[in-house]
Every structure is written in structure tokens, then in C-alpha cells.
Write a protein that holds these residues in place. Sequence first.
Motif, PDB file in Angstrom:
ATOM      1  N   GLU A   6       0.853  -1.193   0.000  1.00  0.00           N
ATOM      2  CA  GLU A   6       0.000   0.000   0.000  1.00  0.00           C
ATOM      3  C   GLU A   6       0.885   1.238   0.000  1.00  0.00           C
ATOM      4  O   GLU A   6       1.832   1.317   0.788  1.00  0.00           O
ATOM      5  CB  GLU A   6      -0.894  -0.013   1.239  1.00  0.00           C
ATOM      6  CG  GLU A   6      -1.985   1.044   1.213  1.00  0.00           C
ATOM      7  CD  GLU A   6      -2.888   0.930   2.432  1.00  0.00           C
ATOM      8  OE1 GLU A   6      -4.023   0.455   2.281  1.00  0.00           O
ATOM      9  OE2 GLU A   6      -2.433   1.281   3.547  1.00  0.00           O
ATOM     10  N   VAL A   7       0.568   2.189  -0.871  1.00  0.00           N
ATOM     11  CA  VAL A   7       1.374   3.410  -0.959  1.00  0.00           C
ATOM     12  C   VAL A   7       0.747   4.513  -0.113  1.00  0.00           C
ATOM     13  O   VAL A   7      -0.456   4.755  -0.183  1.00  0.00           O
ATOM     14  CB  VAL A   7       1.478   3.892  -2.437  1.00  0.00           C
ATOM     15  CG1 VAL A   7       2.227   5.227  -2.509  1.00  0.00           C
ATOM     16  CG2 VAL A   7       2.154   2.852  -3.296  1.00  0.00           C
ATOM     17  N   ASN A   8       1.568   5.160   0.670  1.00  0.00           N
ATOM     18  CA  ASN A   8       1.140   6.351   1.395  1.00  0.00           C
ATOM     19  C   ASN A   8       1.406   7.539   0.466  1.00  0.00           C
ATOM     20  O   ASN A   8       2.553   7.951   0.265  1.00  0.00           O
ATOM     21  CB  ASN A   8       1.947   6.449   2.696  1.00  0.00           C
ATOM     22  CG  ASN A   8       1.787   7.791   3.390  1.00  0.00           C
ATOM     23  OD1 ASN A   8       1.031   8.652   2.943  1.00  0.00           O
ATOM     24  ND2 ASN A   8       2.508   7.969   4.486  1.00  0.00           N
ATOM     25  N   CYS A  12       4.962   9.449  -0.915  1.00  0.00           N
ATOM     26  CA  CYS A  12       5.430   9.097  -2.266  1.00  0.00           C
ATOM     27  C   CYS A  12       5.917  10.340  -3.013  1.00  0.00           C
ATOM     28  O   CYS A  12       5.254  11.380  -3.001  1.00  0.00           O
ATOM     29  CB  CYS A  12       4.297   8.427  -3.045  1.00  0.00           C
ATOM     30  SG  CYS A  12       4.687   8.151  -4.776  1.00  0.00           S
ATOM     31  N   VAL A  13       7.091  10.229  -3.636  1.00  0.00           N
ATOM     32  CA  VAL A  13       7.645  11.397  -4.348  1.00  0.00           C
ATOM     33  C   VAL A  13       7.667  11.174  -5.869  1.00  0.00           C
ATOM     34  O   VAL A  13       8.560  11.666  -6.567  1.00  0.00           O
ATOM     35  CB  VAL A  13       9.061  11.762  -3.830  1.00  0.00           C
ATOM     36  CG1 VAL A  13       8.983  12.319  -2.428  1.00  0.00           C
ATOM     37  CG2 VAL A  13       9.997  10.554  -3.881  1.00  0.00           C
ATOM     38  N   ALA A  14       6.668  10.455  -6.354  1.00  0.00           N
ATOM     39  CA  ALA A  14       6.602  10.212  -7.801  1.00  0.00           C
ATOM     40  C   ALA A  14       6.512  11.518  -8.596  1.00  0.00           C
ATOM     41  O   ALA A  14       6.982  11.599  -9.724  1.00  0.00           O
ATOM     42  CB  ALA A  14       5.401   9.312  -8.123  1.00  0.00           C
ATOM     43  N   ARG A  19      10.438   6.541  -9.800  1.00  0.00           N
ATOM     44  CA  ARG A  19       9.668   5.445 -10.415  1.00  0.00           C
ATOM     45  C   ARG A  19      10.189   4.093  -9.900  1.00  0.00           C
ATOM     46  O   ARG A  19       9.948   3.072 -10.525  1.00  0.00           O
ATOM     47  CB  ARG A  19       9.816   5.457 -11.945  1.00  0.00           C
ATOM     48  CG  ARG A  19       9.289   6.676 -12.665  1.00  0.00           C
ATOM     49  CD  ARG A  19       7.761   6.726 -12.672  1.00  0.00           C
ATOM     50  NE  ARG A  19       7.290   7.893 -13.399  1.00  0.00           N
ATOM     51  CZ  ARG A  19       7.167   9.111 -12.858  1.00  0.00           C
ATOM     52  NH1 ARG A  19       7.456   9.314 -11.590  1.00  0.00           N
ATOM     53  NH2 ARG A  19       6.728  10.125 -13.583  1.00  0.00           N
ATOM     54  N   LEU A  20      10.933   4.119  -8.786  1.00  0.00           N
ATOM     55  CA  LEU A  20      11.644   2.907  -8.364  1.00  0.00           C
ATOM     56  C   LEU A  20      10.743   1.682  -8.213  1.00  0.00           C
ATOM     57  O   LEU A  20      11.035   0.606  -8.734  1.00  0.00           O
ATOM     58  CB  LEU A  20      12.387   3.169  -7.051  1.00  0.00           C
ATOM     59  CG  LEU A  20      13.684   3.967  -7.190  1.00  0.00           C
ATOM     60  CD1 LEU A  20      14.177   4.415  -5.822  1.00  0.00           C
ATOM     61  CD2 LEU A  20      14.742   3.126  -7.899  1.00  0.00           C
ATOM     62  N   CYS A  21       9.636   1.835  -7.490  1.00  0.00           N
ATOM     63  CA  CYS A  21       8.778   0.667  -7.261  1.00  0.00           C
ATOM     64  C   CYS A  21       8.168   0.197  -8.577  1.00  0.00           C
ATOM     65  O   CYS A  21       8.043  -1.007  -8.815  1.00  0.00           O
ATOM     66  CB  CYS A  21       7.696   1.004  -6.233  1.00  0.00           C
ATOM     67  SG  CYS A  21       6.660   2.394  -6.722  1.00  0.00           S
ATOM     68  N   ILE A  22       7.815   1.151  -9.435  1.00  0.00           N
ATOM     69  CA  ILE A  22       7.198   0.814 -10.726  1.00  0.00           C
ATOM     70  C   ILE A  22       8.195   0.052 -11.615  1.00  0.00           C
ATOM     71  O   ILE A  22       7.852  -0.867 -12.338  1.00  0.00           O
ATOM     72  CB  ILE A  22       6.698   2.111 -11.418  1.00  0.00           C
ATOM     73  CG1 ILE A  22       5.574   2.732 -10.588  1.00  0.00           C
ATOM     74  CG2 ILE A  22       6.266   1.856 -12.854  1.00  0.00           C
ATOM     75  CD1 ILE A  22       5.121   4.105 -11.038  1.00  0.00           C
ATOM     76  N   LYS A  39       1.213  10.063  -8.221  1.00  0.00           N
ATOM     77  CA  LYS A  39       1.601   9.168  -7.122  1.00  0.00           C
ATOM     78  C   LYS A  39       1.538   7.727  -7.623  1.00  0.00           C
ATOM     79  O   LYS A  39       0.756   7.410  -8.525  1.00  0.00           O
ATOM     80  CB  LYS A  39       0.612   9.311  -5.945  1.00  0.00           C
ATOM     81  CG  LYS A  39       0.552  10.709  -5.344  1.00  0.00           C
ATOM     82  CD  LYS A  39       1.826  11.055  -4.614  1.00  0.00           C
ATOM     83  CE  LYS A  39       1.803  12.517  -4.143  1.00  0.00           C
ATOM     84  NZ  LYS A  39       3.102  12.931  -3.598  1.00  0.00           N
ATOM     85  N   ALA A  40       2.342   6.878  -7.011  1.00  0.00           N
ATOM     86  CA  ALA A  40       2.287   5.453  -7.349  1.00  0.00           C
ATOM     87  C   ALA A  40       1.055   4.839  -6.688  1.00  0.00           C
ATOM     88  O   ALA A  40       0.708   5.194  -5.563  1.00  0.00           O
ATOM     89  CB  ALA A  40       3.548   4.757  -6.851  1.00  0.00           C
ATOM     90  N   VAL A  41       0.381   3.945  -7.421  1.00  0.00           N
ATOM     91  CA  VAL A  41      -0.768   3.231  -6.842  1.00  0.00           C
ATOM     92  C   VAL A  41      -0.646   1.736  -7.136  1.00  0.00           C
ATOM     93  O   VAL A  41      -0.219   1.344  -8.224  1.00  0.00           O
ATOM     94  CB  VAL A  41      -2.137   3.724  -7.375  1.00  0.00           C
ATOM     95  CG1 VAL A  41      -2.643   4.906  -6.608  1.00  0.00           C
ATOM     96  CG2 VAL A  41      -2.104   3.990  -8.864  1.00  0.00           C
ATOM     97  N   ALA A  64       7.636   5.081   1.629  1.00  0.00           N
ATOM     98  CA  ALA A  64       6.235   5.385   1.297  1.00  0.00           C
ATOM     99  C   ALA A  64       5.361   4.140   1.135  1.00  0.00           C
ATOM    100  O   ALA A  64       4.162   4.272   0.918  1.00  0.00           O
ATOM    101  CB  ALA A  64       6.197   6.222   0.012  1.00  0.00           C
ATOM    102  N   ILE A  65       5.945   2.945   1.208  1.00  0.00           N
ATOM    103  CA  ILE A  65       5.130   1.747   0.996  1.00  0.00           C
ATOM    104  C   ILE A  65       5.169   0.876   2.238  1.00  0.00           C
ATOM    105  O   ILE A  65       6.228   0.697   2.860  1.00  0.00           O
ATOM    106  CB  ILE A  65       5.632   0.925  -0.216  1.00  0.00           C
ATOM    107  CG1 ILE A  65       5.832   1.828  -1.444  1.00  0.00           C
ATOM    108  CG2 ILE A  65       4.635  -0.183  -0.567  1.00  0.00           C
ATOM    109  CD1 ILE A  65       6.300   1.098  -2.689  1.00  0.00           C
ATOM    110  N   LYS A  66       4.022   0.357   2.608  1.00  0.00           N
ATOM    111  CA  LYS A  66       4.029  -0.666   3.661  1.00  0.00           C
ATOM    112  C   LYS A  66       3.122  -1.828   3.239  1.00  0.00           C
ATOM    113  O   LYS A  66       2.275  -1.674   2.359  1.00  0.00           O
ATOM    114  CB  LYS A  66       3.642  -0.075   5.009  1.00  0.00           C
ATOM    115  CG  LYS A  66       2.228   0.449   5.128  1.00  0.00           C
ATOM    116  CD  LYS A  66       2.016   0.921   6.564  1.00  0.00           C
ATOM    117  CE  LYS A  66       0.609   1.285   6.962  1.00  0.00           C
ATOM    118  NZ  LYS A  66      -0.348   1.766   6.056  1.00  0.00           N
TER     119      LYS A  66
HETATM  120  S1  SF4 Z   1       6.103   4.657  -3.675  1.00  0.00           S
HETATM  121 FE1  SF4 Z   1       7.324   4.237  -5.517  1.00  0.00          FE
HETATM  122  S2  SF4 Z   1       7.291   6.155  -6.658  1.00  0.00           S
HETATM  123 FE2  SF4 Z   1       6.619   6.620  -4.577  1.00  0.00          FE
HETATM  124  S3  SF4 Z   1       8.497   7.208  -3.511  1.00  0.00           S
HETATM  125 FE3  SF4 Z   1       8.260   5.024  -3.164  1.00  0.00          FE
HETATM  126  S4  SF4 Z   1       9.455   4.061  -4.804  1.00  0.00           S
HETATM  127 FE4  SF4 Z   1       9.137   6.187  -5.385  1.00  0.00          FE
END
Ligand code: SF4
Lengths: 70, 294
Positions: A6-8, A12-14, A19-22, A39-41, A64-66
Motif C-alpha cells: 500500500e502506498v502512502n 510518495c515522491v513520484a 519510479r523505483l517501485c514501478i 503518485k504510485a498506486v 512510502a510503501i508498507k
Molecule cells: S512509492 Fe514508488 S514512486 Fe513513490 S516514492 Fe516510493 S518508490 Fe518512489
Amino acid sequence: MYNVAEVNAEACVAQKGCRLCIMYCPEANCIQLDSQKMKAVIVESRCKGCELCVVVCDAAKHNAIKMVAR
Amino acid sequence: MANRIQINKEFVDIMPQDYLDLVESGTFESPNRGWKDFGTATELIAEHSLCAGCPESIAFRHIMASIPNPEDTVMVGSTGCTSLVFPMIAVHNIHSLFGNQNAIATGLKRALAVRFPDRIKDVIVLAGDGATVDIGLDMTLQSWFRKERFTTICFDNELYANTGGQESGLMQKGFLAKMAPVGKRFDKVRLPEIARESGCDYVAIMTASKPSLVEKVIKQAVLIAREVGPTYIQIYTPCILEIGKQSMEGLQEMRTSEAPGERFKFREFISPEAQSFLDGLAEKKKAEKIAATT
Ligand code: SF4
Ligand SMILES: Cc1ncc(C[n+]2csc(CCOP(=O)(O)OP(=O)(O)O)c2C)c(N)n1
Ligand code: SF4
Ligand code: SF4
Ligand SMILES: [Mg+2]
């Protein structure tokens, strides 16, 4: 029980180009960029819960992800 | 939007959403397709059953985003974990009998050249190390000796993953696996060097840790195979399950294995013919850029 990412959106600094997670999520079409909010979803139905997105996001200190239980 | 990839209007209401997404926001016929499309365009892979976190999935994603003309590409797969993904990709593909992939690709490439003399048709083999180096070694080498014009990609996870961890020719010396409990007695086969000596015009050995590098290598390999001669790419896609890693550790495993002096440090061989072809491409690109700015 099943773990998914889940992205907070606040953390997130998209919008700054991250784009790291993507890039590294092993599953195709699984993490999308919301091009309005920039934002990443996560598409939960495709997430296998591997936590690689958490690793790359944390390594870049965005945290930003947990993982959450479903 | 793509022109050749279209949907018959009569079928729009009955086709699954995934299919409609591919037609509407897929990257077919996009000249600059690449990993930068991730997150905004529909990728050419649907859901598949590889293990969570499997680096083969990462590499597959990067490859499918990078192949230059997916609408005019036929891929040839073989038995192994990759065969769990092939039915889920939006590119024509053939599943060959285990080990036969480079023989099938040879016939296919030749037949496509006869059937479509005026159209680009790329053939790409993608198979595991067991298929490429052990059971299919004869077919792999013979296709290179004959200078067949297609790309061979080997997903090197250094064992037979799909059948539970048997020894492979690409396994490291001394390595123990579940179904190879004695430990490998021989060295890892030096297939990149063998490929170079067997007629490949372009050879690369790498991991899937950098999408931009995978993209560059795949594009070069496919274009060189189209115009010059056979190409070979060996990518480390560790089987996290068999080497006892957690689902989120695959990326670090690839990074560790490509450090200086390690067995997957990036190496590239380019024949003089392939180099002058690449130089020509670079010059053309430069000229286009100058023309666009003036
Ligand atoms: S959630 Fe993805 S896009 Fe957002 S800051 Fe983390 S790695 Fe970067
Ligand atoms: C002709 C034939 N022999 C043996 C098998 C059994 N088999 C299925 S997958 C596999 C191993 C695949 O290993 P590899 O090519 O390295 O792919 P991986 O699963 O490691 O990605 C074997 C031996 C088969 N399916 N067909
Ligand atoms: S947990 Fe794994 S599958 Fe799920 S979004 Fe993150 S990287 Fe993708
Ligand atoms: S068994 Fe190994 S190679 Fe096959 S899907 Fe699982 S992690 Fe990937
Ligand atoms: Mg293997």
C-alpha cells in the motif's frame, strides 16, 4: 490472510520523478502511476506481496510503501 | 494509438478489459517503447504464476517493454519456469519441445522471410539454462554455426528450477542444490565465450538489475540479429526459491553477483560487422536529432 503493498500518497515522491517501485515490481501492470495526482498506486489484485517495492522505496529513504493484510 | 493493432467493433462489448487495455494503451508500434512506459501504458504481460518476487518476472517485464517491434515479433520458448509466462504475453509465441527452441526458431525465421519478404519479422528465443546449455546445446550451437538471424536469450538461474533444483551446466562449481546433493564437480560452462567463437555477432552477459541496461542490450541484440547475424544474451535471473532467498531479496542477489570480479559482471562482445552497423545507427540518430532542432 494475504499481504499486499500500500502506498502512502503523502510520502510518495513520484511527482519528483521517482519510479523505483514501478521499475522493480516483478509483476506487470501492478504498480501504476496516477498521472493526475502523480503518485504510485498498487493494483491489489495483481500484487503477490513480495515486498520488493518496499525494499527499493525504503533504500531511497522515501519509506512510502508498507505491507497490509487483506 | 496503434494502427495495425485494432479491435473489430463487433467484439468490443464481449472482449475482456485486459484485451481492450492492450489495444487502447498498449505500446504496439511505438517507436520509442521502453521501460519508461511502465506505470502509464499497458504492458504486454498478463498475470502469471511465477513465484512472488521471482527475478525471471522482473527480467521478462524489462524484455517485453524493450523489444523493438512486438507486433512483428515471434518468440520461441521452452519448458521451464518461463513457460508459465509465455501463455500470458501479448506477442505471438511458440512453445517448443524442451531443448528444441533454436531449431524451431531457425525454421520459423526462414519461413517468415519467405512469407513476408517486405516486412520486418524478428524471432527471439527465450529459454532457461537447462534448455539452452544442456538439453538444447546441440540446437543452440548449430544455429550459431549456421549464422541464423535471431536472438537467443538465456534466463540463467544456474539450475533446473521448474523441476525442483537439479544440476545444470551453468551451475557454479561446488554448488549444492536440493536434487544435486553431492555438489557440482565441474566449472560453470562458459557459454558467452562459446557463443562468440561459434559465430554470434553480439553477446552480452548481465543481470536484470538495471532496466535501462536490459533495454539497451535487447534493442541492440534484436537489431543486430535482424541485419547482421546471431546474437546471444545471458541474464542472471536467480531462482530465489532454490537458493534459499526471501521474495524481496532477488534484486540484491543480482546486484551482488554483478560486482567487479563476480561471474555476472556486465560483459559485451560486438563483432566488427555488428559494431559498424551500430555506428551507422548512432550516426543516423544524431542526424535526425540535428534535423529536428534546426
Ligand atoms: S512509492 Fe514508488 S514512486 Fe513513490 S516514492 Fe516510493 S518508490 Fe518512489
Ligand atoms: C524433453 C523433456 N525433458 C525433460 C523435461 C522435464 N523438465 C521440465 S522443466 C525442466 C528444467 C528446466 O530448467 P531450465 O531450462 O533451467 O529452466 P528454469 O525452470 O530453471 O527456468 C525439465 C528437465 C521436459 N519437460 N521435457
Ligand atoms: S509487494 Fe511485490 S508484487 Fe506487490 S506491488 Fe510490491 S513489488 Fe509488486
Ligand atoms: S521456482 Fe525459482 S525460477 Fe521458478 S518461478 Fe519460482 S523463484 Fe522463479
Ligand atoms: Mg534454469
